[in-house]
Design a protein around this motif. Structure first.
Motif, PDB file in Angstrom:
ATOM      1  N   ASP A 181      35.240  62.715  39.075  1.00  0.00           N
ATOM      2  CA  ASP A 181      36.507  63.389  39.348  1.00  0.00           C
ATOM      3  C   ASP A 181      37.689  62.553  38.869  1.00  0.00           C
ATOM      4  O   ASP A 181      38.793  63.074  38.712  1.00  0.00           O
ATOM      5  N   GLY A 182      37.448  61.269  38.679  1.00  0.00           N
ATOM      6  CA  GLY A 182      38.514  60.394  38.233  1.00  0.00           C
ATOM      7  C   GLY A 182      37.952  59.147  37.576  1.00  0.00           C
ATOM      8  O   GLY A 182      36.753  58.840  37.695  1.00  0.00           O
ATOM      9  N   LEU A 183      38.821  58.423  36.870  1.00  0.00           N
ATOM     10  CA  LEU A 183      38.436  57.194  36.182  1.00  0.00           C
ATOM     11  C   LEU A 183      39.375  56.070  36.610  1.00  0.00           C
ATOM     12  O   LEU A 183      40.594  56.270  36.679  1.00  0.00           O
ATOM     13  N   VAL A 184      38.807  54.909  36.884  1.00  0.00           N
ATOM     14  CA  VAL A 184      39.592  53.724  37.208  1.00  0.00           C
ATOM     15  C   VAL A 184      39.441  52.765  36.040  1.00  0.00           C
ATOM     16  O   VAL A 184      38.351  52.268  35.763  1.00  0.00           O
ATOM     17  N   LEU A 185      40.539  52.511  35.341  1.00  0.00           N
ATOM     18  CA  LEU A 185      40.517  51.738  34.103  1.00  0.00           C
ATOM     19  C   LEU A 185      41.335  50.462  34.250  1.00  0.00           C
ATOM     20  O   LEU A 185      42.533  50.516  34.468  1.00  0.00           O
ATOM     21  N   PHE A 186      40.714  49.293  34.152  1.00  0.00           N
ATOM     22  CA  PHE A 186      39.300  49.055  33.919  1.00  0.00           C
ATOM     23  C   PHE A 186      38.797  47.996  34.894  1.00  0.00           C
ATOM     24  O   PHE A 186      39.585  47.257  35.483  1.00  0.00           O
ATOM     25  N   ASN A 187      37.465  47.896  34.974  1.00  0.00           N
ATOM     26  CA  ASN A 187      36.853  46.787  35.688  1.00  0.00           C
ATOM     27  C   ASN A 187      37.006  45.513  34.841  1.00  0.00           C
ATOM     28  O   ASN A 187      37.090  45.579  33.622  1.00  0.00           O
ATOM     29  N   ARG A 188      37.050  44.367  35.491  1.00  0.00           N
ATOM     30  CA  ARG A 188      37.108  43.098  34.752  1.00  0.00           C
ATOM     31  C   ARG A 188      35.826  42.325  35.012  1.00  0.00           C
ATOM     32  O   ARG A 188      35.502  41.998  36.148  1.00  0.00           O
ATOM     33  N   PHE A 189      35.074  42.057  33.954  1.00  0.00           N
ATOM     34  CA  PHE A 189      33.885  41.232  34.104  1.00  0.00           C
ATOM     35  C   PHE A 189      34.318  39.810  34.457  1.00  0.00           C
ATOM     36  O   PHE A 189      35.288  39.282  33.897  1.00  0.00           O
ATOM     37  N   LEU A 190      33.597  39.213  35.388  1.00  0.00           N
ATOM     38  CA  LEU A 190      33.915  37.849  35.810  1.00  0.00           C
ATOM     39  C   LEU A 190      33.256  36.873  34.839  1.00  0.00           C
ATOM     40  O   LEU A 190      32.039  36.705  34.835  1.00  0.00           O
ATOM     41  N   GLN A 191      34.069  36.253  34.027  1.00  0.00           N
ATOM     42  CA  GLN A 191      33.552  35.360  32.997  1.00  0.00           C
ATOM     43  C   GLN A 191      33.650  33.907  33.472  1.00  0.00           C
ATOM     44  O   GLN A 191      34.738  33.427  33.785  1.00  0.00           O
ATOM     45  N   VAL A 227      36.532  33.396  40.170  1.00  0.00           N
ATOM     46  CA  VAL A 227      37.317  34.618  40.049  1.00  0.00           C
ATOM     47  C   VAL A 227      38.758  34.237  39.767  1.00  0.00           C
ATOM     48  O   VAL A 227      39.326  33.380  40.443  1.00  0.00           O
ATOM     49  N   THR A 228      39.350  34.845  38.765  1.00  0.00           N
ATOM     50  CA  THR A 228      40.752  34.606  38.463  1.00  0.00           C
ATOM     51  C   THR A 228      41.544  35.883  38.709  1.00  0.00           C
ATOM     52  O   THR A 228      41.062  36.988  38.444  1.00  0.00           O
ATOM     53  N   LEU A 229      42.741  35.730  39.236  1.00  0.00           N
ATOM     54  CA  LEU A 229      43.600  36.876  39.468  1.00  0.00           C
ATOM     55  C   LEU A 229      44.141  37.378  38.128  1.00  0.00           C
ATOM     56  O   LEU A 229      44.313  36.616  37.186  1.00  0.00           O
ATOM     57  N   SER A 230      44.412  38.656  38.055  1.00  0.00           N
ATOM     58  CA  SER A 230      44.893  39.229  36.805  1.00  0.00           C
ATOM     59  C   SER A 230      46.348  38.843  36.557  1.00  0.00           C
ATOM     60  O   SER A 230      47.082  38.460  37.474  1.00  0.00           O
ATOM     61  N   SER A 231      46.762  38.966  35.306  1.00  0.00           N
ATOM     62  CA  SER A 231      48.143  38.699  34.905  1.00  0.00           C
ATOM     63  C   SER A 231      48.666  39.927  34.180  1.00  0.00           C
ATOM     64  O   SER A 231      47.892  40.775  33.738  1.00  0.00           O
ATOM     65  N   PRO A 232      49.991  40.054  34.014  1.00  0.00           N
ATOM     66  CA  PRO A 232      50.545  41.238  33.347  1.00  0.00           C
ATOM     67  C   PRO A 232      49.944  41.528  31.974  1.00  0.00           C
ATOM     68  O   PRO A 232      49.856  42.694  31.576  1.00  0.00           O
ATOM     69  N   ALA A 233      49.519  40.499  31.258  1.00  0.00           N
ATOM     70  CA  ALA A 233      48.923  40.729  29.936  1.00  0.00           C
ATOM     71  C   ALA A 233      47.639  41.545  30.022  1.00  0.00           C
ATOM     72  O   ALA A 233      47.261  42.246  29.072  1.00  0.00           O
ATOM     73  N   ASP A 234      46.965  41.486  31.178  1.00  0.00           N
ATOM     74  CA  ASP A 234      45.720  42.234  31.346  1.00  0.00           C
ATOM     75  C   ASP A 234      45.945  43.739  31.417  1.00  0.00           C
ATOM     76  O   ASP A 234      44.987  44.510  31.372  1.00  0.00           O
ATOM     77  N   ALA A 235      47.196  44.156  31.544  1.00  0.00           N
ATOM     78  CA  ALA A 235      47.490  45.588  31.661  1.00  0.00           C
ATOM     79  C   ALA A 235      47.468  46.305  30.315  1.00  0.00           C
ATOM     80  O   ALA A 235      47.402  47.532  30.268  1.00  0.00           O
TER      81      ALA A 235
END
Length: 337
Positions: free
Chosen positions: A192-202, A216-224
């Protein structure tokens, strides 16, 4: 400032995504009190559900061998200190859903189909308004083809959506040969919906200890940038709900996702950094921007920067790439790619 997501009317387009802040009833209530439109609980893993199912089956087999004269019978594996993750999660869903006045979305993290799928309906029965299926599958088997990986995703989505009577959103990664096409195939499979995107933990590498270090690292604006690009491409090509996640730190990040065409914008990293109350600042900033631009509702500007339905999406992406290189040349000098 309301929006519609997975058929649900939300009071705001900002949603708390699955994370450490939604692991308790108090945590969920604190998030809900900030003005968020919905809260996604932390993820329960299919392995946890299957492990509990195996334990329950073993208990049943042991009880089958008991007899009426056994006035006191305690199976050796029935350790009261052992926490049942699946039961605890169901309890949290039930208690948290009744404690807040916004939708509570349960989250299941899976990498394959199996008996765990039946647990999804139990989440609905416990009070979950919707289900987020977080498909986290890293194909370590190098013989596995891209088609095999996609087929596994489609099988999971079909199995889960057939098992529940609540909306299902699929959280997936961007690492497909054609993310846009595959996203549409997931919708055809029942999402019914899509969540974009998952982040693989590298993982990182400790060069002194000669060891791989998980983390685990927190996301930054560049990840958007990646999810925003695909949301803009999908907006006018599907009626499924689109949720943006990763890279939200400021109100401007929320606005950018909505302009691209997101129905809701999810965040965890910003709330972990600044506390649950930071959601108010994000919403206030969104409200201030709307007032300055004279937009009365989110629907007035959602998707204004999405790829037009009549546009050649491939050509548009190519022209954007060339324009970016030209700008880089002017800014940094000669650049070859």
């Amino acid at each position: 400032m309301g929006t519609t997501y997975l058929g649900m009317e939300l009071r705001s387009p900002l949603v708390a995504s699955a994370g450490p802040l939604s692991q308790t009833v108090d945590g969920v209530k604190e998030l809900a009190d900030t003005g968020l439109g919905a809260v996604v609980l932390y993820s329960l893993f299919e392995e946890q559900v299957l492990a509990q199912a195996e334990r329950d089956t073993l208990l049943e087999e042991l009880n089958d061998e008991s007899f009426p004269e056994a006035t006191s019978y305690f199976p050796a594996i029935a350790d009261p200190e052992v926490v049942n993750p699946a039961a605890a999660y169901l309890s949290l869903v039930e208690r948290a859903a009744s404690a807040i006045d916004i939708p509570l979305i349960a989250s299941l993290n899976a990498s394959g189909t199996g008996s765990w799928v039946d647990f999804a309906q139990q989440l609905a029965d416990a009070g979950a308004a919707a289900l987020e299926c977080n498909i986290y599958f890293v194909p370590g088997d190098l013989a596995l083809t891209g088609a095999d990986v996609e087929e596994r995703h489609l099988e999971i989505v079909a199995a889960v959506t057939q098992a529940v009577d609540i909306p299902v959103a699929v959280k997936l990664s961007p690492f497909f040969s054609s993310p846009g096409n595959f996203a549409l195939r997931l919708v055809e499979a029942g999402a019914d919906g899509l969540v974009l995107f998952n982040r693989f933990l590298q993982p990182a590498v400790d060069v002194e200890q000669l060891a791989v270090v998980p983390g685990v690292t927190l996301s930054s604006p560049a990840d958007a940038r990646v999810p925003r690009t695909w949301i803009a491409s999908l907006r006018h090509r599907t009626t499924a709900s689109l949720a943006a996640t990763s890279g939200v730190e400021t109100p401007e990040d929320v606005v950018a996702y909505l302009l691209a065409g997101a129905d809701v914008v999810m965040t965890t990293s910003s709330l972990v950094r600044h506390g649950a109350g930071y959601a108010r600042r994000l919403l206030e900033g969104l409200d201030e921007w709307m007032a300055r631009k004279q937009f009365r509702s989110v629907s007035d500007f959602r998707g204004l920067l999405a790829v037009p339905p009549e546009a050649d999406a491939g050509g548009l992406a190519r022209s954007g790439y060339v324009a970016a290189l030209e700008k880089a040349k002017a800014t940094y000098g000669s650049l070859r790619a």
